[in-house]
Scaffold this motif. Structure first.
Motif, short mmCIF file in Angstrom:
data_model
loop_
_atom_site.label_atom_id
_atom_site.label_comp_id
_atom_site.label_asym_id
_atom_site.label_seq_id
_atom_site.Cartn_x
_atom_site.Cartn_y
_atom_site.Cartn_z
N VAL A 1 14.76 9.93 -1.27
CA VAL A 1 13.64 9.59 -2.16
C VAL A 1 12.36 9.46 -1.35
CG1 VAL A 1 12.71 7.77 -3.66
CG2 VAL A 1 15.07 8.55 -3.96
N SER A 2 12.45 8.78 -0.21
CA SER A 2 11.28 8.61 0.65
C SER A 2 10.73 9.96 1.11
CB SER A 2 11.67 7.75 1.86
OG SER A 2 10.62 7.67 2.78
N ALA B 1 6.86 12.06 -0.45
CA ALA B 1 5.72 12.49 0.36
C ALA B 1 5.49 13.99 0.23
CB ALA B 1 5.97 12.11 1.82
N PHE B 2 6.00 14.60 -0.83
CA PHE B 2 5.95 16.06 -0.97
C PHE B 2 4.55 16.62 -0.77
CE2 PHE B 2 5.76 20.10 -3.21
CZ PHE B 2 6.81 20.76 -2.61
N LYS C 1 0.83 -1.21 0.00
CA LYS C 1 0.00 0.00 0.00
C LYS C 1 0.87 1.26 0.00
CE LYS C 1 -3.84 -2.23 2.37
NZ LYS C 1 -4.52 -2.40 3.65
N VAL C 2 1.94 1.23 0.79
CA VAL C 2 2.85 2.38 0.85
C VAL C 2 3.50 2.60 -0.51
CG1 VAL C 2 5.01 3.25 1.87
CG2 VAL C 2 3.27 2.18 3.33
N PHE C 3 4.00 1.54 -1.12
CA PHE C 3 4.66 1.66 -2.42
C PHE C 3 3.69 2.15 -3.49
CE2 PHE C 3 8.30 -0.01 -0.55
CZ PHE C 3 9.34 -0.04 -1.44
N GLY C 4 2.44 1.71 -3.43
CA GLY C 4 1.44 2.17 -4.38
C GLY C 4 1.11 3.64 -4.19
N ALA C 5 0.94 4.04 -2.92
CA ALA C 5 0.53 5.41 -2.62
C ALA C 5 1.63 6.44 -2.83
CB ALA C 5 0.02 5.49 -1.18
N PHE C 6 2.87 6.10 -2.46
CA PHE C 6 3.93 7.11 -2.47
C PHE C 6 4.91 6.99 -3.64
CE2 PHE C 6 2.48 7.20 1.91
CZ PHE C 6 2.35 8.56 2.11
N TYR C 7 5.06 5.80 -4.19
CA TYR C 7 6.04 5.62 -5.26
C TYR C 7 5.41 5.26 -6.59
CZ TYR C 7 8.90 5.26 -1.04
OH TYR C 7 9.48 5.50 0.18
N GLY C 8 4.10 5.11 -6.62
CA GLY C 8 3.42 4.73 -7.86
C GLY C 8 3.76 3.33 -8.32
N LEU C 9 4.12 2.47 -7.39
CA LEU C 9 4.52 1.10 -7.74
C LEU C 9 3.52 0.10 -7.18
CD1 LEU C 9 8.35 1.38 -7.03
CD2 LEU C 9 7.23 1.37 -9.25
N GLY C 10 2.27 0.25 -7.58
CA GLY C 10 1.25 -0.69 -7.15
C GLY C 10 1.40 -2.01 -7.89
N GLY C 11 0.86 -3.06 -7.31
CA GLY C 11 0.84 -4.35 -7.98
C GLY C 11 2.08 -5.20 -7.81
N LEU C 12 3.01 -4.79 -6.94
CA LEU C 12 4.18 -5.63 -6.69
C LEU C 12 3.76 -6.85 -5.87
CD1 LEU C 12 6.87 -2.93 -5.81
CD2 LEU C 12 6.65 -4.21 -7.93
N SER C 13 4.40 -7.96 -6.12
CA SER C 13 4.04 -9.20 -5.43
C SER C 13 4.60 -9.24 -4.02
CB SER C 13 4.56 -10.40 -6.22
OG SER C 13 5.97 -10.47 -6.11
#
Length: 136
Positions: free
Chosen positions: A85-86, A90-91, A36-48
């Motif tokens: 990057v982290s 969250a800008f 959820k964090v990766f999807g919300a903040f990095y645009g990397l949703g769908g990782l296994s």
């Protein structure tokens, strides 16, 4: 070199390590939350889930090397980049500061990461075999 500097740098390193440890454990213990964090903040949703276990294991190796003070240029540099990057990802949270006060804790930690990287040669309470820098 001030005699308290190595201790101060060790304390900074332990503090940064503590935060990274829990971010790492989040990937290993709660990969669904990390997703959820990766999807919300990095645009990397769908990782296994497997991807988070691999990232968590790699990050654990990095932070253990970091806290031990080995390969300081690489490990301190990687920690600085990852936290930078982290922090920047969250800008949007900084634009509504009173709704997101906890996000501002990222900035002093980023400064601590930068200080550790810049002063890495003086961080001598480590497992590293690097020589102590000569005093000016």
């Amino acid at each position: 070199m001030p005699k308290q500097l190595p201790l101060a740098l060790l304390l900074l390193r332990l503090g940064v390590f503590t935060v990274f440890l829990f971010w790492t454990l989040d990937k290993l213990v709660q990969p669904d939350h990390a997703a959820k964090v990766f999807g919300a903040f990095y645009g990397l949703g769908g990782l296994s889930e497997t991807a988070f276990y691999i990232m968590g294991a790699a990050q654990l190796a990095l932070i253990l090397a970091f806290v031990a003070g080995v390969m300081k240029t690489w490990t301190y540099g990687a920690i600085l980049v990852f936290h930078g990057v982290s922090t920047l990802s969250a800008f949007g949270k900084y634009l509504q500061p009173f709704d997101n006060l906890l996000f501002f804790a990222a900035w002093p930690m980023l400064a601590a990461c930068a200080a550790l990287f810049l002063l890495r040669d003086y961080d001598t309470l480590t497992l590293s075999r690097q020589p102590v820098p000569a005093t000016a």
